[in-house]
Design a protein around this motif. Structure first.
Motif, short mmCIF file in Angstrom:
data_model
loop_
_atom_site.label_atom_id
_atom_site.label_comp_id
_atom_site.label_asym_id
_atom_site.label_seq_id
_atom_site.Cartn_x
_atom_site.Cartn_y
_atom_site.Cartn_z
N ARG A 221 -6.87 -6.58 -6.81
CA ARG A 221 -6.07 -5.35 -6.79
C ARG A 221 -6.58 -4.42 -5.68
NH1 ARG A 221 -6.62 -4.41 -11.50
NH2 ARG A 221 -4.63 -5.17 -12.33
N THR A 222 -7.89 -4.32 -5.52
CA THR A 222 -8.45 -3.50 -4.46
C THR A 222 -7.97 -3.98 -3.11
OG1 THR A 222 -10.43 -3.06 -5.78
CG2 THR A 222 -10.60 -2.71 -3.41
N ASN A 223 -7.97 -5.29 -2.92
CA ASN A 223 -7.52 -5.85 -1.65
C ASN A 223 -6.03 -5.57 -1.44
OD1 ASN A 223 -8.11 -7.72 0.72
ND2 ASN A 223 -6.38 -8.76 -0.25
N TYR A 224 -5.24 -5.70 -2.51
CA TYR A 224 -3.80 -5.43 -2.42
C TYR A 224 -3.56 -4.00 -1.95
CZ TYR A 224 1.10 -4.91 -3.83
OH TYR A 224 2.44 -4.65 -3.83
N ILE A 225 -4.24 -3.05 -2.59
CA ILE A 225 -4.04 -1.65 -2.23
C ILE A 225 -4.46 -1.39 -0.79
CG2 ILE A 225 -4.78 0.72 -2.71
CD1 ILE A 225 -5.04 -0.14 -5.68
N ALA A 226 -5.60 -1.94 -0.40
CA ALA A 226 -6.09 -1.74 0.96
C ALA A 226 -5.13 -2.31 1.99
CB ALA A 226 -7.48 -2.36 1.12
#
Length: 467
Positions: A390-395
């Motif tokens: 999820r962190t990667n998706y947002i970034a």
């Protein structure tokens, strides 16, 4: 995952960029039988066997109705400058028409709490929880809904207009009309293509009518918008037939709702595509398109994934796509990498969408009002949720937004979906979109690593340019 001290350059956003998180009333509030709240179409729909993935309802959800103070404190802890929430029409008007001061008092308390914490309230009037009493009288299929919605909008504005600056009329009329009245997978669960088109028109007419009424009472600095969900059509090949398949999907999913709001009327090609369905032409009365075309201050852009399409050999063959009237094209399975929901992750499509919207709208300011991803959360022995995906998706999607700004798009904000894990409509509680984990048995909130990442991005108002 991206360290706090991130490698690589930082991509700076405008200093007045609006950062925040979003929720929707039925998905988080609970308190379904409290404060005089009447039943919504989602209360009835989710109570029917087989309609919701896990058989659950939003009767309790995240219990935001009782825990709003705790949740606002959590927003402040995460440094969120804005909170996008929706008002539950059946809480404010249990029968869809009669104002409940007790219901309005809840939103007064919520807004006061936000203002006390210096968090900007971004209020959405309608996020799909229509009072069942109005659905019993035809719901969005009936033109009478336009007056009812406008009166509701005025009642909320009268109560909160002194503190709320940002107003959105309707969230994703595409889903409310086409999935609720055409595909039957959302409340109220009808499967009538003609009713879906009529309902779509009445959503847009209600937006335009309410927008004009709101502007007549607008206070200094208030801004008004609508939030539309966009899915760029990606043709799975080249040539005229593939371009035609993409045109059909884009027309009904995207331009059908956008163009009338811009004052361009319904796209002529889309009207031809759905002419065989019927209903829409009869629903459009003199002056409707002028009413829908009331000026918005910004456009809410909800984006999750593109849609891949291909042509059928027979241009008149029915599509596997549940949108009303589509023929001669099919939707293909998404390509990896996928989210936990099975949605394709293609951040570049967001960049291209924002650039296209900037051109197509003539430069209307854009705010990404929803963007996020569901993944299966794993809690480690220390109770930490390392949601790297999820962190990667947002970034990656923040980079996509930045790229659009660099390309000239007037993007003024980003609101992550969602603040909390919540009731995800027909998928019940099986999909977790939140940057904050919710244990639905205990209602305990746990901040995920994605929330910490987002907090740091907001604090420095920048996003890492690389891994």
């Amino acid at each position: 995952m991206f360290d706090k001290a991130t490698k690589g350059d930082l991509l700076g956003f405008p200093r007045d960029f609006l950062w925040g998180a979003a929720t929707a009333s039925y998905q988080v509030e609970g308190g379904a039988a409290e404060g005089g709240r009447g039943p919504s179409i989602w209360d009835i729909f989710s109570g029917q066997e087989g309609k919701i993935h896990d058989g659950k309802t939003g009767a309790v959800a995240c219990d935001h109705f009782h825990r709003y103070s705790e949740d606002v404190a959590l927003m402040a802890e995460l440094g969120l400058p804005a909170y996008r929430f929706s008002v539950a029409w059946p809480r404010v008007m249990p029968d869809g028409r009669t104002v409940s001061q007790e219901g309005l008092d809840y939103y007064r308390r919520l807004v006061d709490e936000l203002c006390d914490k210096n968090i900007e309230p971004v209020l959405t009037l309608y996020h799909w929880d229509l009072p069942q009493a109005l659905e019993d009288q035809g719901g969005w299929r009936s033109r009478r809904i336009v007056e009812c919605f406008t009166n509701y909008a005025m009642a909320v504005h009268d109560a909160l207009g002194d503190r709320v600056r940002q107003w959105t009329t309707i969230n994703e009329p595409f889903c409310s009309a086409f999935l609720g009245y055409g595909a039957g997978i959302h409340a109220p669960g009808h499967t009538d293509p003609e009713a879906a088109l009529v309902a779509a028109h009445h959503h847009l007419l209600a937006h335009g009518t309410a927008l004009r009424a709101l502007r007549s009472r607008a206070r200094e600095g208030q801004q008004f918008s609508i939030a539309l969900n966009f899915s760029p059509a990606l043709a799975d090949g080249y040539g005229p037939r593939y371009a035609e398949a993409a045109r059909k999907f884009d027309g009904l999913h995207n331009r059908f709702f956008l163009d009338p709001v811009l004052g361009k009327g319904y796209p002529s090609d889309v009207l031809e595509d759905v002419a065989h369905v019927g209903g829409l032409a009869e629903a459009i009365q003199d002056g409707d398109l002028e009413t829908i075309a009331g000026t918005i201050d910004w456009l809410g852009v909800n984006y999750y994934a593109p849609t891949r399409v291909k042509p059928l050999d027979d241009p008149h063959a029915p599509s596997n796509c549940p949108l009303p009237g589509l023929r001669g094209m099919d939707v293909l399975p998404p390509r990896p990498p996928l989210t936990g929901f099975g949605w394709e992750q293609t951040p570049s499509s967001l960049t291209e969408l924002l650039r296209w919207l900037n051109w197509h709208t003539g430069g209307i300011p854009l705010i990404v009002a929803e963007n996020g991803a569901a993944f299966e959360d794993k809690i480690d022995a220390e109770g930490r949720i390392r949601d790297d995906e999820r962190t990667n998706y947002i970034a990656e999607h923040l980079r996509a937004v930045h790229s659009a700004i660099e390309g000239g798009a007037d993007v003024r904000g980003y609101l992550v979906w969602s603040l909390l894990d919540n009731f995800e409509w027909s998928m019940g509680y099986s999909q977790r979109f939140g940057i904050v984990h919710v244990d639905f048995e205990t209602q305990r909130r746990t901040v995920k690593d994605s929330a910490l990442f987002y907090r740091d991005v907001i604090a420095r108002n920048a996003v890492p340019s690389g891994r």
